[in-house]
Motif scaffolding. Structure first.
Motif, PDB file in Angstrom:
ATOM      1  N   SER A   1      -1.659  -8.700 -19.244  1.00 46.63           N
ATOM      2  CA  SER A   1      -3.051  -8.612 -19.709  1.00 46.63           C
ATOM      3  C   SER A   1      -3.429  -7.186 -20.114  1.00 46.63           C
ATOM      4  N   ALA A   2      -2.418  -6.309 -20.238  1.00 52.56           N
ATOM      5  CA  ALA A   2      -2.623  -4.904 -20.619  1.00 52.56           C
ATOM      6  C   ALA A   2      -3.540  -4.182 -19.643  1.00 52.56           C
ATOM      7  N   GLY A   3      -3.435  -4.541 -18.367  1.00 56.44           N
ATOM      8  CA  GLY A   3      -4.244  -3.886 -17.331  1.00 56.44           C
ATOM      9  C   GLY A   3      -3.794  -2.466 -17.083  1.00 56.44           C
ATOM     10  N   VAL A   4      -4.725  -1.640 -16.668  1.00 54.24           N
ATOM     11  CA  VAL A   4      -4.440  -0.245 -16.369  1.00 54.24           C
ATOM     12  C   VAL A   4      -3.987  -0.083 -14.921  1.00 54.24           C
ATOM     13  N   CYS A   5      -4.543  -0.896 -14.028  1.00 55.46           N
ATOM     14  CA  CYS A   5      -4.262  -0.729 -12.608  1.00 55.46           C
ATOM     15  C   CYS A   5      -4.317  -2.078 -11.903  1.00 55.46           C
ATOM     16  N   CYS A   6      -3.469  -2.240 -10.913  1.00 53.47           N
ATOM     17  CA  CYS A   6      -3.495  -3.428 -10.060  1.00 53.47           C
ATOM     18  C   CYS A   6      -3.529  -2.956  -8.614  1.00 53.47           C
ATOM     19  N   LEU A   7      -4.580  -3.360  -7.903  1.00 50.81           N
ATOM     20  CA  LEU A   7      -4.692  -3.071  -6.477  1.00 50.81           C
ATOM     21  C   LEU A   7      -4.475  -4.347  -5.699  1.00 50.81           C
ATOM     22  N   PHE A   8      -3.698  -4.266  -4.628  1.00 51.39           N
ATOM     23  CA  PHE A   8      -3.505  -5.403  -3.747  1.00 51.39           C
ATOM     24  C   PHE A   8      -4.223  -5.103  -2.441  1.00 51.39           C
ATOM     25  N   ASP A   9      -5.157  -5.970  -2.082  1.00 60.69           N
ATOM     26  CA  ASP A   9      -5.951  -5.808  -0.872  1.00 60.69           C
ATOM     27  C   ASP A   9      -5.689  -7.009   0.030  1.00 60.69           C
ATOM     28  N   THR A  10      -5.143  -6.766   1.199  1.00 60.57           N
ATOM     29  CA  THR A  10      -4.827  -7.848   2.119  1.00 60.57           C
ATOM     30  C   THR A  10      -6.063  -8.413   2.804  1.00 60.57           C
ATOM     31  N   GLY A  11      -7.175  -7.693   2.752  1.00 60.91           N
ATOM     32  CA  GLY A  11      -8.406  -8.170   3.360  1.00 60.91           C
ATOM     33  C   GLY A  11      -8.495  -7.925   4.856  1.00 60.91           C
ATOM     34  N   ASP A  12      -7.516  -7.204   5.400  1.00 63.93           N
ATOM     35  CA  ASP A  12      -7.528  -6.956   6.839  1.00 63.93           C
ATOM     36  C   ASP A  12      -8.035  -5.567   7.210  1.00 63.93           C
ATOM     37  N   GLY A  13      -8.612  -4.863   6.236  1.00 67.88           N
ATOM     38  CA  GLY A  13      -9.127  -3.523   6.489  1.00 67.88           C
ATOM     39  C   GLY A  13      -8.122  -2.418   6.229  1.00 67.88           C
ATOM     40  N   ALA A  14      -6.875  -2.783   5.949  1.00 62.48           N
ATOM     41  CA  ALA A  14      -5.858  -1.779   5.632  1.00 62.48           C
ATOM     42  C   ALA A  14      -6.122  -1.208   4.240  1.00 62.48           C
ATOM     43  N   PRO A  15      -5.610  -0.016   3.944  1.00 65.23           N
ATOM     44  CA  PRO A  15      -5.804   0.554   2.603  1.00 65.23           C
ATOM     45  C   PRO A  15      -5.222  -0.350   1.516  1.00 65.23           C
ATOM     46  N   GLU A  16      -5.841  -0.302   0.344  1.00 65.62           N
ATOM     47  CA  GLU A  16      -5.336  -1.074  -0.786  1.00 65.62           C
ATOM     48  C   GLU A  16      -4.031  -0.462  -1.284  1.00 65.62           C
TER      49      GLU A  16
ATOM     50  N   THR B   1       4.285   0.849  -9.246  1.00 62.58           N
ATOM     51  CA  THR B   1       4.220   1.947  -8.287  1.00 62.58           C
ATOM     52  C   THR B   1       3.994   1.385  -6.897  1.00 62.58           C
ATOM     53  N   LEU B   2       4.184   2.195  -5.901  1.00 62.85           N
ATOM     54  CA  LEU B   2       3.937   1.792  -4.529  1.00 62.85           C
ATOM     55  C   LEU B   2       3.221   2.944  -3.833  1.00 62.85           C
ATOM     56  N   ASP B   3       1.914   3.008  -4.033  1.00 61.31           N
ATOM     57  CA  ASP B   3       1.074   4.021  -3.421  1.00 61.31           C
ATOM     58  C   ASP B   3      -0.071   3.322  -2.711  1.00 61.31           C
ATOM     59  N   MET B   4      -0.706   4.017  -1.813  1.00 59.24           N
ATOM     60  CA  MET B   4      -1.846   3.466  -1.094  1.00 59.24           C
ATOM     61  C   MET B   4      -3.090   4.283  -1.434  1.00 59.24           C
ATOM     62  N   VAL B   5      -4.221   3.595  -1.548  1.00 57.84           N
ATOM     63  CA  VAL B   5      -5.494   4.304  -1.632  1.00 57.84           C
ATOM     64  C   VAL B   5      -5.797   4.754  -0.211  1.00 57.84           C
ATOM     65  N   SER B   6      -6.204   5.967  -0.053  1.00 57.24           N
ATOM     66  CA  SER B   6      -6.339   6.678   1.224  1.00 57.24           C
ATOM     67  C   SER B   6      -5.018   7.317   1.624  1.00 57.24           C
ATOM     68  N   GLY B   7      -4.101   7.436   0.662  1.00 59.61           N
ATOM     69  CA  GLY B   7      -2.817   8.106   0.897  1.00 59.61           C
ATOM     70  C   GLY B   7      -2.832   9.491   0.289  1.00 59.61           C
TER      71      GLY B   7
END
Length: 58
Positions: free
Chosen positions: A9-24, A34-40
């Protein structure tokens, strides 16, 4: 699956959020997986993540 959908879909970014309060998890950024975390170390917050997006209008 999510990175494929983002790429197709020509997206710029994909965030995966588990919904358990852990960083995306950043799974896709500017056309590359990539494999980075927000709050990293690379992205301390969402503002830092957004600042890396390229401007396709230029």
């Amino acid at each position: 699956m999510f990175t494929d959908l983002t790429a197709d879909s020509a997206g710029v970014c994909c965030l995966f959020d588990t919904g358990d309060g852990a960083p995306e998890q950043v799974c896709w950024l500017n056309g590359e997986p990539t494999l980075d975390m927000v709050s990293g170390p690379r992205f301390p917050d969402l503002r830092a993540l957004v600042a890396t997006w390229f401007d396709s209008e230029k």
